[in-house]
Write an enzyme that holds these catalytic residues in place. Structure first.
Site, PDB file in Angstrom:
ATOM      1  N   LYS A  13       0.845  -1.255  -0.089  1.00  0.00           N
ATOM      2  CA  LYS A  13      -0.090  -0.111   0.280  1.00  0.00           C
ATOM      3  C   LYS A  13       0.768   1.333   0.034  1.00  0.00           C
ATOM      4  O   LYS A  13       0.646   1.941  -0.688  1.00  0.00           O
ATOM      5  CB  LYS A  13      -0.931   0.028   1.357  1.00  0.00           C
ATOM      6  CG  LYS A  13      -1.898  -1.278   1.165  1.00  0.00           C
ATOM      7  CD  LYS A  13      -2.725  -1.311   2.526  1.00  0.00           C
ATOM      8  CE  LYS A  13      -1.927  -1.027   3.886  1.00  0.00           C
ATOM      9  NZ  LYS A  13      -1.335  -2.320   4.064  1.00  0.00           N
ATOM     10  N   ARG A  88     -10.182   0.827   8.122  1.00  0.00           N
ATOM     11  CA  ARG A  88      -9.739  -0.475   8.452  1.00  0.00           C
ATOM     12  C   ARG A  88     -10.504  -1.159   9.331  1.00  0.00           C
ATOM     13  O   ARG A  88     -10.462  -2.368   9.733  1.00  0.00           O
ATOM     14  CB  ARG A  88      -8.251  -0.295   9.243  1.00  0.00           C
ATOM     15  CG  ARG A  88      -7.438  -1.293   8.837  1.00  0.00           C
ATOM     16  CD  ARG A  88      -6.054  -0.842   9.853  1.00  0.00           C
ATOM     17  NE  ARG A  88      -5.302  -0.026   9.049  1.00  0.00           N
ATOM     18  CZ  ARG A  88      -3.880  -0.399   8.628  1.00  0.00           C
ATOM     19  NH1 ARG A  88      -3.300  -1.330   9.168  1.00  0.00           N
ATOM     20  NH2 ARG A  88      -3.137   0.484   7.947  1.00  0.00           N
ATOM     21  N   ARG A 123      12.107  -5.313   4.743  1.00  0.00           N
ATOM     22  CA  ARG A 123      11.762  -3.658   4.746  1.00  0.00           C
ATOM     23  C   ARG A 123      12.596  -2.977   5.489  1.00  0.00           C
ATOM     24  O   ARG A 123      13.011  -3.279   6.647  1.00  0.00           O
ATOM     25  CB  ARG A 123      10.118  -3.781   5.108  1.00  0.00           C
ATOM     26  CG  ARG A 123       9.728  -1.885   4.925  1.00  0.00           C
ATOM     27  CD  ARG A 123       8.381  -1.752   5.296  1.00  0.00           C
ATOM     28  NE  ARG A 123       7.763  -2.305   6.148  1.00  0.00           N
ATOM     29  CZ  ARG A 123       6.571  -2.423   6.341  1.00  0.00           C
ATOM     30  NH1 ARG A 123       5.787  -2.082   5.332  1.00  0.00           N
ATOM     31  NH2 ARG A 123       5.970  -3.265   7.427  1.00  0.00           N
ATOM     32  N   ARG A 156      11.159  -0.972  11.035  1.00  0.00           N
ATOM     33  CA  ARG A 156      10.142  -0.569  11.952  1.00  0.00           C
ATOM     34  C   ARG A 156       9.782  -1.602  12.832  1.00  0.00           C
ATOM     35  O   ARG A 156      10.090  -2.643  13.327  1.00  0.00           O
ATOM     36  CB  ARG A 156       8.682  -0.583  10.909  1.00  0.00           C
ATOM     37  CG  ARG A 156       8.348   0.480  10.398  1.00  0.00           C
ATOM     38  CD  ARG A 156       7.234   0.545   9.255  1.00  0.00           C
ATOM     39  NE  ARG A 156       6.000  -0.103   9.935  1.00  0.00           N
ATOM     40  CZ  ARG A 156       4.917  -0.197   9.195  1.00  0.00           C
ATOM     41  NH1 ARG A 156       4.914   0.409   7.829  1.00  0.00           N
ATOM     42  NH2 ARG A 156       3.910  -0.680   9.549  1.00  0.00           N
ATOM     43  N   ARG A 167      -0.911  -8.389  13.507  1.00  0.00           N
ATOM     44  CA  ARG A 167      -1.342  -7.585  12.400  1.00  0.00           C
ATOM     45  C   ARG A 167      -2.232  -8.238  11.388  1.00  0.00           C
ATOM     46  O   ARG A 167      -3.047  -7.960  11.058  1.00  0.00           O
ATOM     47  CB  ARG A 167      -0.236  -6.755  11.932  1.00  0.00           C
ATOM     48  CG  ARG A 167       0.314  -5.514  12.693  1.00  0.00           C
ATOM     49  CD  ARG A 167       1.777  -5.081  12.264  1.00  0.00           C
ATOM     50  NE  ARG A 167       1.910  -4.428  10.986  1.00  0.00           N
ATOM     51  CZ  ARG A 167       3.062  -4.413  10.260  1.00  0.00           C
ATOM     52  NH1 ARG A 167       4.096  -4.993  10.918  1.00  0.00           N
ATOM     53  NH2 ARG A 167       3.016  -3.944   9.235  1.00  0.00           N
TER      54      ARG A 167
HETATM   55  P1  AP5 Z   1       5.044  -1.626   1.758  1.00  0.00           P
HETATM   56  O1  AP5 Z   1       4.488  -0.882   0.537  1.00  0.00           O
HETATM   57  O2  AP5 Z   1       5.677  -0.941   3.111  1.00  0.00           O
HETATM   58  O3  AP5 Z   1       3.582  -2.127   2.044  1.00  0.00           O
HETATM   59  P2  AP5 Z   1       2.212  -1.709   3.284  1.00  0.00           P
HETATM   60  O4  AP5 Z   1       0.938  -2.403   2.403  1.00  0.00           O
HETATM   61  O5  AP5 Z   1       2.238  -0.435   3.246  1.00  0.00           O
HETATM   62  O6  AP5 Z   1       2.657  -2.452   4.457  1.00  0.00           O
HETATM   63  P3  AP5 Z   1       2.682  -1.984   5.958  1.00  0.00           P
HETATM   64  O7  AP5 Z   1       3.207  -2.844   6.856  1.00  0.00           O
HETATM   65  O8  AP5 Z   1       3.109  -0.313   6.019  1.00  0.00           O
HETATM   66  O9  AP5 Z   1       0.864  -1.914   6.263  1.00  0.00           O
HETATM   67  P4  AP5 Z   1       0.228  -2.046   7.470  1.00  0.00           P
HETATM   68  O10 AP5 Z   1      -1.031  -1.547   7.243  1.00  0.00           O
HETATM   69  O11 AP5 Z   1       0.550  -3.248   8.483  1.00  0.00           O
HETATM   70  O12 AP5 Z   1       1.067  -0.630   8.250  1.00  0.00           O
HETATM   71  P5  AP5 Z   1       0.325   0.639   8.521  1.00  0.00           P
HETATM   72  O13 AP5 Z   1       1.734   1.514   8.430  1.00  0.00           O
HETATM   73  O14 AP5 Z   1      -0.657   1.255   7.625  1.00  0.00           O
HETATM   74  O15 AP5 Z   1       5.929  -2.767   1.256  1.00  0.00           O
HETATM   75  C1  AP5 Z   1       6.175  -3.643   2.252  1.00  0.00           C
HETATM   76  C2  AP5 Z   1       7.643  -4.227   1.778  1.00  0.00           C
HETATM   77  O16 AP5 Z   1       7.701  -5.022   0.358  1.00  0.00           O
HETATM   78  C3  AP5 Z   1       8.617  -3.165   1.370  1.00  0.00           C
HETATM   79  O17 AP5 Z   1       9.919  -3.290   1.932  1.00  0.00           O
HETATM   80  C4  AP5 Z   1       8.424  -2.690  -0.114  1.00  0.00           C
HETATM   81  O18 AP5 Z   1       9.829  -2.555  -0.553  1.00  0.00           O
HETATM   82  C5  AP5 Z   1       8.096  -4.248  -0.410  1.00  0.00           C
HETATM   83  N1  AP5 Z   1       7.378  -4.397  -1.714  1.00  0.00           N
HETATM   84  C6  AP5 Z   1       6.217  -3.368  -2.041  1.00  0.00           C
HETATM   85  N2  AP5 Z   1       5.670  -3.954  -3.124  1.00  0.00           N
HETATM   86  C7  AP5 Z   1       6.450  -4.883  -3.651  1.00  0.00           C
HETATM   87  C8  AP5 Z   1       6.200  -5.794  -4.769  1.00  0.00           C
HETATM   88  N3  AP5 Z   1       5.392  -5.892  -5.572  1.00  0.00           N
HETATM   89  N4  AP5 Z   1       7.271  -6.952  -4.763  1.00  0.00           N
HETATM   90  C9  AP5 Z   1       7.961  -6.988  -3.967  1.00  0.00           C
HETATM   91  N5  AP5 Z   1       8.162  -6.303  -2.933  1.00  0.00           N
HETATM   92  C10 AP5 Z   1       7.418  -5.222  -2.518  1.00  0.00           C
HETATM   93  O19 AP5 Z   1      -0.429   0.518   9.909  1.00  0.00           O
HETATM   94  C11 AP5 Z   1       0.721   0.295  11.089  1.00  0.00           C
HETATM   95  C12 AP5 Z   1      -0.224   0.468  12.361  1.00  0.00           C
HETATM   96  O20 AP5 Z   1      -0.911   1.589  12.544  1.00  0.00           O
HETATM   97  C13 AP5 Z   1      -1.316  -0.586  12.452  1.00  0.00           C
HETATM   98  O21 AP5 Z   1      -0.789  -2.015  12.744  1.00  0.00           O
HETATM   99  C14 AP5 Z   1      -1.938   0.010  13.353  1.00  0.00           C
HETATM  100  O22 AP5 Z   1      -1.636  -0.165  14.885  1.00  0.00           O
HETATM  101  C15 AP5 Z   1      -2.148   1.261  13.258  1.00  0.00           C
HETATM  102  N6  AP5 Z   1      -2.938   1.841  12.182  1.00  0.00           N
HETATM  103  C16 AP5 Z   1      -2.863   2.506  10.963  1.00  0.00           C
HETATM  104  N7  AP5 Z   1      -4.009   2.708  10.455  1.00  0.00           N
HETATM  105  C17 AP5 Z   1      -4.987   2.424  10.971  1.00  0.00           C
HETATM  106  C18 AP5 Z   1      -6.536   2.430  11.112  1.00  0.00           C
HETATM  107  N8  AP5 Z   1      -7.061   2.878   9.983  1.00  0.00           N
HETATM  108  N9  AP5 Z   1      -7.269   2.240  12.190  1.00  0.00           N
HETATM  109  C19 AP5 Z   1      -6.522   1.703  13.284  1.00  0.00           C
HETATM  110  N10 AP5 Z   1      -5.042   1.699  13.381  1.00  0.00           N
HETATM  111  C20 AP5 Z   1      -4.433   1.747  12.272  1.00  0.00           C
END
Ligand code: AP5
Length: 219
Positions: A13, A88, A123, A156, A167
Site C-alpha cells: 500500500k 480498516r 523492509r 519498523r 497485524r
Molecule cells: P509496503 O509498501 O511498505 O507495504 P504496506 O502494505 O504499506 O505495508 P504496511 O506494513 O505499512 O501496512 P500496515 O497496514 O500493516 O501498516 P500501516 O503503516 O498502515 O511494502 C512492504 C515491503 O515490501 C517493502 O519493503 C516494499 O519495498 C516491498 N514491496 C512492496 N511492493 C512490492 C512488490 N510488488 N514486490 C516485492 N516487494 C514489494 O499501519 C501500522 C499500524 O498503525 C497498524 O498496525 C495499526 O496499529 C495502526 N493503524 C494504521 N492505520 C490504522 C487504522 N486505520 N485504524 C487503526 N489503526 C491503524
C-alpha cells in the site's frame, strides 16, 4: 479523485500509494505514517498509541477518524486524496459515509502470506520521509542508507515477527468485513471496487493501477 487503498500489512500500500500520489498529484494519507510521526515526535497522540501500534493492534476508531478528519480538511485535499490503510474497520468506513466523504475507487491489494512475511522482514524505511525500501526487491543505492539524504534506514518496530502475525490476524478479523462492505457498495454503483493480485513486481502493479484509474482496466 478519492481513492481508498486496502490490503493486509506488507501488500505494498505504501509503495503504490506513493506512485499514485506522484502520478495523480493527490496527497497520500497514510494513517500508519501519521501515527508513526506522532510516536517519533512523542506528541499527545503518539504517547497514547505507541504501545498499541508496536504490538500490532489497531488504534481506536475515534483517534484515527479524528486524525483523518483533520488531514482531509487541508487545502491540498481539494482535488482528491488517497487513503492508505483507512478505513480498516466497519466503524471507520461508516465514518466516511456518514460524513458524506464520497469515495470513487477502492483498490484492494492481495498477496499470499508467505510473500508478505518475506516483504515485511526485508523492509527498511527512512523515518523522516517515510520512503520505503526492501533489501532484495527495492534496495537502496548504498546499503542501509536513504538514497536522497544518506541518512540511516531503520526496521519498523512493529515489523518483528510477533507483531506481524498479530497485524495479519487483526486484518482478517477487522478489515475483511470492510472489503465486503465496499463490494456491496459497488453493486449500488456508488464507487468502483478492484482487487489486484499484487504478487508481481511493483512496477507491474503500478501499471495495473494506472489502467484502473484511467478507466481501461479489464477484469
Ligand atoms: P509496503 O509498501 O511498505 O507495504 P504496506 O502494505 O504499506 O505495508 P504496511 O506494513 O505499512 O501496512 P500496515 O497496514 O500493516 O501498516 P500501516 O503503516 O498502515 O511494502 C512492504 C515491503 O515490501 C517493502 O519493503 C516494499 O519495498 C516491498 N514491496 C512492496 N511492493 C512490492 C512488490 N510488488 N514486490 C516485492 N516487494 C514489494 O499501519 C501500522 C499500524 O498503525 C497498524 O498496525 C495499526 O496499529 C495502526 N493503524 C494504521 N492505520 C490504522 C487504522 N486505520 N485504524 C487503526 N489503526 C491503524
Amino acid at each position: 479523485m478519492r481513492i481508498v487503498l486496502l490490503g493486509a500489512p506488507g501488500t505494498g500500500k505504501g509503495t503504490q500509494g506513493r506512485f499514485i500520489s506522484e502520478t495523480y498529484n493527490i496527497p497520500q494519507i497514510s494513517t500508519g505514517d501519521i501515527l508513526r510521526e506522532s510516536i517519533y515526535s512523542k506528541d499527545e497522540i503518539g504517547n497514547i498509541v505507541k504501545k498499541t501500534v508496536q504490538e500490532g493492534k489497531l488504534v481506536s476508531d475515534n483517534i484515527v477518524c479524528n486524525l483523518v478528519k483533520k488531514r482531509i480538511q487541508k487545502k491540498d485535499c481539494n482535488n482528491g486524496f488517497l487513503l492508505d490503510g483507512f478505513p480498516r474497520t466497519i466503524a471507520q468506513a461508516h465514518y466516511l459515509s456518514s460524513n458524506k466523504i464520497k469515495i470513487d475507487y477502492v483498490i484492494e491489494l492481495r498477496v499470499p502470506y508467505t510473500s508478505i512475511l518475506e516483504r515485511i522482514s526485508g523492509r527498511r524505511i527512512h523515518t523522516k520521509s517515510g520512503r520505503i525500501y526492501h533489501i532484495k526487491f527495492n534496495p537502496p543505492k548504498i546499503e542501509d542508507k536513504d538514497d536522497l539524504t544518506g541518512e540511516p534506514l531503520v526496521i519498523r518496530k512493529d515489523d518483528e515477527k510477533e507483531s506481524i502475525i498479530k497485524r495479519l490476524k487483526e486484518y482478517e478479523k477487522m478489515t475483511y468485513p470492510v472489503i465486503t462492505y465496499y463490494i456491496d457498495k459497488e453493486k449500488f454503483g456508488t464507487l468502483r471496487f478492484f482487487k489486484i493480485n499484487a504478487v508481481h513486481p511493483s512496477l507491474i502493479i503500478k501499471k495495473q493501477i494506472d489502467a484502473i484509474l484511467k478507466n481501461d482496466f479489464i477484469t
